[in-house]
Scaffold this active site. Structure first.
Site, short mmCIF file in Angstrom:
data_model
loop_
_atom_site.label_atom_id
_atom_site.label_comp_id
_atom_site.label_asym_id
_atom_site.label_seq_id
_atom_site.Cartn_x
_atom_site.Cartn_y
_atom_site.Cartn_z
N THR A 175 34.86 50.56 32.69
CA THR A 175 36.46 50.26 32.49
C THR A 175 36.63 50.32 31.08
OG1 THR A 175 36.84 49.11 34.60
CG2 THR A 175 38.08 48.33 32.75
N ARG A 203 39.72 52.69 47.69
CA ARG A 203 39.31 51.29 47.04
C ARG A 203 40.02 51.03 45.90
NH1 ARG A 203 36.77 49.61 42.08
NH2 ARG A 203 35.64 47.41 42.67
N GLY A 205 40.37 48.36 42.76
CA GLY A 205 39.44 47.24 42.14
C GLY A 205 40.52 46.17 41.61
N ASP A 206 39.75 45.32 40.46
CA ASP A 206 40.54 44.12 40.30
C ASP A 206 41.25 44.76 39.05
OD1 ASP A 206 37.98 44.97 38.77
OD2 ASP A 206 38.56 43.41 37.42
N THR A 226 36.09 43.56 32.86
CA THR A 226 35.34 44.57 33.20
C THR A 226 34.24 44.01 34.02
OG1 THR A 226 34.11 46.47 32.51
CG2 THR A 226 34.26 44.60 30.96
N GLY A 227 33.86 44.62 35.14
CA GLY A 227 32.60 44.19 35.88
C GLY A 227 32.85 44.42 37.56
N GLY A 229 34.40 44.58 40.37
CA GLY A 229 35.98 44.14 40.54
C GLY A 229 36.14 43.42 41.76
N1 ASP Z 1 36.22 46.21 37.22
C1 ASP Z 1 36.02 47.90 37.64
C2 ASP Z 1 36.46 47.70 38.96
O1 ASP Z 1 35.65 47.28 39.90
C3 ASP Z 1 34.71 48.19 37.24
C4 ASP Z 1 34.33 48.04 36.05
O2 ASP Z 1 35.00 47.13 35.06
O3 ASP Z 1 33.10 48.17 35.50
O4 ASP Z 1 36.95 48.87 39.36
#
Ligand code: ASP
Length: 316
Positions: A175, A203, A205-206, A226-227, A229
């Site tokens: 992200t 889908r 995400g966050d 970032t992570g 989600g």
């Molecule tokens: N947070 C993002 C998502 O889940 C992906 C990421 O940040 O790596 O869409």
């Protein structure tokens, strides 16, 4: 006048040192530096935090190394669906888009939602119509295609077909984001992503969910996450950093550390976040092997980092 500060990230996860060649590492550092310089250029001239995070995120979206805009990952259906959000800490105005494909810079469509509509989030054809009405640039499939992302989709699908669980969802995501505090003491956050490789079509995400992956409020802080989600959504990660500051009186660094190392890490939420408060303090915690990240302040010191150590560039 406040001291300005800016931080950016290009995703967190399993960033294996051995598979990262020195050339690739240099490219990541350069991509992060370009994003910092884009936002710093705005802040150094007295521009707003909102404009600075927009400029930084556009630069990251244009760099195919990062999972957003040009380098977005593919869904299990072989398409790209992008999420983005921006929030202005001075007013709590926010704009977000979910699952879009076409605009070169999804963050500019999110910004248009914030500035041109009375809503916070738009999805699908109506988000695209807004981008068209705003005259934002669009690109076709060939612009957004990257072989590395396509190969990542194929290997993830092959693992799935073989019944193998990916033991580390961090491998599949990424992200980009930016947070800034401007000379007026206003903060802002912006985040943009292709989401997770092989995610289900549709889908979200966050990233575009205010309070999960993106949040800004002058009274506390601006956050871009970032992570994994789904965990960021369930633990309301970005909003929780602000809540800990507001209700428990924690510092920015303590609040962010708690969310990343306790709430997220202990519940399968690999990843990290960048955050800034209205005094210009910056923190960039992560709970996995690495996070592409960088920060710059008014002293002109610009640093970029992937694992623990960082590279410093003195700006004039
Ligand atoms: N947070 C993002 C998502 O889940 C992906 C990421 O940040 O790596 O869409």
């Amino acid at each position: 006048m406040n001291r300005y500060a800016l931080a950016v990230h290009g995703g967190a996860g399993t960033i294996n040192r051995n598979s990262l060649t020195p050339e690739m590492e240099d490219r990541y550092h350069q991509g992060l530096q370009a994003a910092l310089q884009a936002g710093q250029g705005v802040l150094a001239q007295g521009g707003s935090a909102v404009d600075a995070v927009t400029a930084s995120v556009c630069a990251l979206e244009d760099e195919p190394l990062f999972n957003a805009g040009r380098g977005a990952v593919f869904t299990s259906g072989g398409l790209q669906e992008m999420d983005a959000a921006i929030m202005d800490g001075a007013t709590r105005a926010a704009g977000a888009v979910g699952g879009i494909f076409g605009p070169r810079n999804p963050i500019l469509t999110a910004r248009a939602v914030m500035l041109r509509t009375e809503h916070v989030m738009l999805i699908g054809p109506n988000a695209l119509r807004l981008a068209k009405d705003e005259g934002l640039p669009f690109e076709d499939e060939s612009y957004f295609f990257t072989q590395a992302r396509w190969d990542a989709l194929q290997s993830t699908l092959a693992m799935r077909a073989a019944g193998q669980e990916d033991d580390d969802p961090a491998r599949r995501h990424g992200t980009v984001g930016a947070v800034a505090c401007d000379a007026q003491g206003n903060v802002a956050a912006a985040t943009s992503t292709g989401g997770m490789t092989a995610k289900a079509p549709g889908r979200i995400g966050d990233t575009p969910i205010i309070g999960a992956g993106t949040f800004a409020d002058n009274a506390t802080c601006a956050v871009s996450g970032t992570g994994h989600g789904e965990v960021f959504i369930r633990y309301n990660a970005a909003g929780e950093v602000a809540a800990r500051m507001r209700h428990a009186g924690e510092t920015l660094a303590d609040a962010a550390h708690h969310v990343v190392m306790e709430d997220l890490a202990k519940h399968d939420g690999s990843g990290g976040l960048i955050a800034v408060d209205a005094a210009g303090n910056v923190t960039l915690p992560f709970n996995c092997e690495g996070m592409y990240r960088g920060w710059v302040n008014q002293d002109g010191t610009l640093e970029t980092s992937i694992h623990q150590e960082s590279r410093r560039v003195e700006c004039s």
